[in-house]
Scaffold this motif. Structure first.
Motif, PDB file in Angstrom:
ATOM      1  N   GLU B 254      28.657  36.216  49.741  1.00 44.66           N
ATOM      2  CA  GLU B 254      29.724  36.415  50.722  1.00 44.66           C
ATOM      3  C   GLU B 254      29.300  35.943  52.103  1.00 44.66           C
ATOM      4  O   GLU B 254      30.117  35.486  52.884  1.00 44.66           O
ATOM      5  N   THR B 348      32.276  36.299  42.956  1.00 45.78           N
ATOM      6  CA  THR B 348      31.993  35.822  44.305  1.00 45.78           C
ATOM      7  C   THR B 348      32.350  36.828  45.389  1.00 45.78           C
ATOM      8  O   THR B 348      31.854  36.723  46.489  1.00 45.78           O
ATOM      9  N   THR B 349      33.226  37.778  45.079  1.00 47.30           N
ATOM     10  CA  THR B 349      33.550  38.772  46.097  1.00 47.30           C
ATOM     11  C   THR B 349      33.427  40.174  45.510  1.00 47.30           C
ATOM     12  O   THR B 349      33.491  40.354  44.299  1.00 47.30           O
ATOM     13  N   GLN B 351      35.492  42.509  45.628  1.00 49.71           N
ATOM     14  CA  GLN B 351      36.748  42.921  44.999  1.00 49.71           C
ATOM     15  C   GLN B 351      36.781  42.507  43.526  1.00 49.71           C
ATOM     16  O   GLN B 351      37.078  43.307  42.645  1.00 49.71           O
ATOM     17  N   TYR B 440      30.317  28.478  45.719  1.00 55.21           N
ATOM     18  CA  TYR B 440      31.036  29.309  46.670  1.00 55.21           C
ATOM     19  C   TYR B 440      32.526  29.360  46.372  1.00 55.21           C
ATOM     20  O   TYR B 440      33.136  28.345  46.073  1.00 55.21           O
ATOM     21  N   GLY B 441      33.067  30.549  46.490  1.00 47.48           N
ATOM     22  CA  GLY B 441      34.513  30.704  46.434  1.00 47.48           C
ATOM     23  C   GLY B 441      35.167  30.314  45.129  1.00 47.48           C
ATOM     24  O   GLY B 441      36.365  30.135  45.056  1.00 47.48           O
ATOM     25  N   LYS B 443      35.627  31.409  41.186  1.00 46.60           N
ATOM     26  CA  LYS B 443      35.372  32.410  40.166  1.00 46.60           C
ATOM     27  C   LYS B 443      35.018  31.701  38.868  1.00 46.60           C
ATOM     28  O   LYS B 443      35.678  30.749  38.466  1.00 46.60           O
TER      29      LYS B 443
END
Lengths: 304, 456
Positions: B254, B348-349, B351, B440-441, B443
């Motif tokens: 992140e 990646t996050t 959430q 990155y970013g 999924k």
């Protein structure tokens, strides 16, 4: 190019991700003590190339050597890498952060603190040492990131778009530091797609497009080979010399002067001699070199 | 190695400095108390005033009214339902007083009145009583069938505004039953004063016998309770710190620090260092809680005992249980922590991580529920196989050890399988982590993840 004095050598390096070839059959040599520009449009394979040099990913085939050896974790301590995708720990104080990154490069804690103070002073960040990085502006964060790249005094520096997001004052400051590092014998690989910047600080360049090397050499050589044999002029008085078709093949008039494309076999010296002989007042007489930007555009559009 | 230490140190110091750590350390025990005690109090709590009950006793000579009234107004006397030992009571055989204390607060008090039909029909009387309930002069009324003493098929009824209050309902039923029983006994010629003696329940003591045929000390059910304390402790620890592990693993993605780190340290060192750093934080917190608990046990219990609370005795278990407990607790913690690492390496996050972590929680809960099945037959082949499944082993093996200690080889085998699984999960996670970090970013899909694992 002499491979023995080269800091980084790539030989026939290829790297694919599934169907997609990111780097194909790339060979290059980065000479010690020089600034090497790795240029190319977005997605050309610059970042993949760099990741292989710093041992984040391994090539599918080909050889990479750094400081004359196969890359090892120990050698990583002699490299400083500022990636394009970079960040800081948001809730960690700037000083602690610098110390941590230095420790990851095997710099002992005490020494790391001393160096951090020196660099913070140099980049005018001393008063931010005790602040969390989330309190810093983007530009300041970027300067802190730059310090993490140089704090272990690496012999090889790899900077991926180091100036993006910085204001002109800080760009100058960073440029000055980069040139100083070069003077002190460090080798620097500089990756960018901003040609104006590359033109000003690189000694050698390598242009990559669509995973392949398009062009390599010193800036001088590259520019000379792309020279279009044209002269920029601003004249007063008699301009009849320009009508001599054995000397000038084409004249383009701009608001602040004239661009004269020389005829086959004619040299700028011959034109200058004729102008002097004709008594023309010469306010400006300059060989037109193609800018790196022009070369870049030409090469990239040509290879499409 | 020094780099790994630097990563562990950073992670630990950063985590210990967070508000989460400070607040949880202080509030944790308080919250635990609140969550275990308050629901019990709330369920038992009877708000509002006394429960107003009318009783229409249709038996000949209204023999039951007095006895029911007496037991409702004075719950201490002749209440057989209390004398049946429940699980909670078994935890502490001396806690009967406290149970009654709780019983009183749970049922609240009653106001009882007798309904006199005065020649009216049952329907008329009921209509009258219903009207009173409607006017909120009465909470409920009990209609006792005339033949309740000699006809087992007869039906008495309770009418009330709030029949959802199962505690009141149960209590009324209890009192009616014992009064009816008493009257039936008296009708059979038993003397009134003998009824109590005849209804006295049996005191059954339980003794364990081990595989060598040796008898153990009386078991008051402490082991059974211990099993669930242990299972619950593992469960809570994983729930509490799993999220922290997950967050730590995702942190570099992140904040986009991954690439800088990867140019200095091997991905496995980062991942492992972060796992150890968070785990040390968790252990620090658990140790603070443990010490606080021990201090309470050492100082508060004697102090309370001195003031007359002699009935507080902590369940005592053989010392080797403690060793097994520490081993299986750590195994359980690391088993699930590495599962969270695995999840963290794919997303990646935070959430996304929360969603992907759901199966991990299901796995954990399955282990907890299987414990109920295993404790009834701790040496069955079902129990054996379940305790060999690495994800269930920490809870299930502990259940088996406490309830009916299996042969040592079984304990050792399940532990070794567990360790091997943790190692395998770590290896798997580090491969996924290494590649997933640089995406990155984006999924990852499951097939992609499978490909990353195969890639060298």
């Amino acid at each position: 190019m002499d491979k023995d004095s080269a800091t980084v050598v790539l030989e026939h390096v290829t790297k694919s991700f599934g169907e997609f070839t990111a780097v194909s059959d790339l060979s290059l040599a980065v000479r010690a003590g020089r600034i090497y520009g790795l240029l190319g449009p977005n997605g050309a394979g610059k970042t993949t190339t760099i990741r292989m040099i710093v041992n984040i990913t391994a090539p599918d085939s080909g050889r990479i050597s750094v400081f004359g050896q196969q890359i090892t974790p120990e050698l990583q301590n002699r490299i400083g890498y500022l990636p394009e995708e970079r960040g800081l720990y948001k809730k960690m104080k700037v000083g602690d952060q610098l110390k941590f990154f230095a420790e990851l490069k095997s710099v002992p804690g005490k020494e790391a603190e001393k160096r951090a103070d020196r660099w913070l002073a140099r980049l005018k960040l001393t008063e931010w040492k005790g602040k969390k990085s989330s309190e810093l502006s983007k530009g300041m964060q970027q300067k802190v990131q730059f310090i993490t790249t140089v704090i272990h005094e690496p012999d090889l520096l790899i900077l991926d778009e180091p100036f993006s997001g910085l204001d002109p004052v800080n760009v100058e400051l960073l440029k000055e530091i980069i040139l100083e590092l070069k003077t002190s014998g460090k080798t620097i690989i500089f990756s960018t797609h901003q040609m104006e910047v590359a033109e000003k600080i690189c000694d050698d360049i390598c242009l990559i497009n669509r995973s392949r090397k398009v062009l390599e050499g010193s800036i001088r050589e590259v520019k000379r080979s792309f020279s279009r044999n044209a002269v920029a002029l601003r004249l007063a008085g008699d301009e009849s010399v320009l009508e001599d078709h054995s000397l000038v093949s084409k004249v383009q008039r701009h608001s602040d002067g004239i661009e004269a494309l020389l005829a086959e076999g004619a040299t700028p010296q011959m034109l200058l001699k004729e102008l002097l002989a004709a008594g023309t007042i010469i306010e400006r007489f300059e060989m037109i070199e193609p800018s790196l930007h022009d070369i870049f555009i030409e090469k990239v559009t040509e290879s499409v | 190695m020094n780099k790994l230490v630097a990563i562990i140190k950073r992670e630990y110091i950063q985590k210990v400095r967070t508000k989460f750590f400070v607040i949880m350390t202080v509030l944790g025990p308080i919250m635990l108390m609140v969550f275990t005690i308050v629901p019990g109090l709330l369920i038992g709590m009877k708000t509002g005033g006394d429960t107003r009950i009318a009783i229409l006793d249709q038996t000949e000579g209204t023999k039951l009214y007095d006895s029911i009234r007496k037991s409702l107004l004075n719950p201490e006397s002749d209440d057989e339902s209390r004398k049946q030992p429940g699980i909670a009571e078994a935890a502490n055989s001396n806690s009967k007083d406290r149970m009654e204390q709780a019983g009183k607060s749970m049922t609240g008090s009653f106001r009882v009145e007798q309904v006199n039909p005065n020649g009216r029909t049952l329907d008329e009387t009921k209509r009258d009583l219903n009207a009173r309930i409607g006017r909120d002069e009465l909470d409920g009324y009990l209609v006792i069938a005339p033949d309740v003493l000699n006809n087992p098929e007869s039906k008495s009824s309770y009418y009330g505004r709030n029949v959802g209050d199962v505690f009141t309902r149960g209590q009324i039923e209890d009192r009616l039953n014992s009064s009816v029983r008493r009257q039936r006994l008296i009708a059979q010629g038993v003397k009134d004063q003998d009824v109590d003696a005849l209804s006295e329940p049996v005191d059954l003591a339980t003794y364990p016998v081990n595989e060598k045929g040796e008898e153990g000390a009386e078991d008051s059910g402490a082991g059974f309770v211990m099993v669930f304390i242990i299972a619950f402790l593992i469960y809570m620890t994983v729930l509490l710190y799993g999220q922290v592990v997950l967050g730590a693993i995702i942190e570099e993605k992140e904040t986009r620090i991954a690439e800088i780190l990867f140019s200095s340290v091997r991905p496995f060192q980062i991942m492992f260092g972060k796992l150890i750093g968070v785990s040390l934080m968790a252990l620090t917190q658990l140790m603070i809680w443990g010490l606080a608990f021990a201090a309470i046990a050492l100082y508060v219990v004697p102090a309370m005992a001195a003031r007359g609370f002699e009935d507080i005795n902590l369940p005592h278990l053989p010392p080797f249980f403690a060793i097994y407990f520490v081993l299986f607790f750590l195994l359980g913690y690391f088993m699930y922590a590495t599962l969270y690492v695995l999840v963290g390496s794919m997303v990646t996050t935070a959430q996304e991580g929360g969603q992907m972590a759901m199966p991990v929680i299901f796995l954990l809960m399955a282990g907890l529920y299987l414990a109920f099945a295993v404790i009834r037959a701790p040496n069955s082949s079902f129990a054996f196989w379940v305790s060999m499944v690495p994800f269930f082993a920490p809870i299930i093996m502990m259940v088996r050890i406490v309830s009916q200690t299996p042969p040592f080889w079984q304990i050792a085998l399940s532990f070794v399988i567990g360790i091997a699984t943790v190692a395998l999960l770590l290896w798997l996670a580090s491969r996924i982590y290494r590649i997933g970090m640089l995406m990155y970013g984006k999924k990852a899909t499951i097939p992609e993840v499978m490909r990353w694992v195969r890639q060298t």
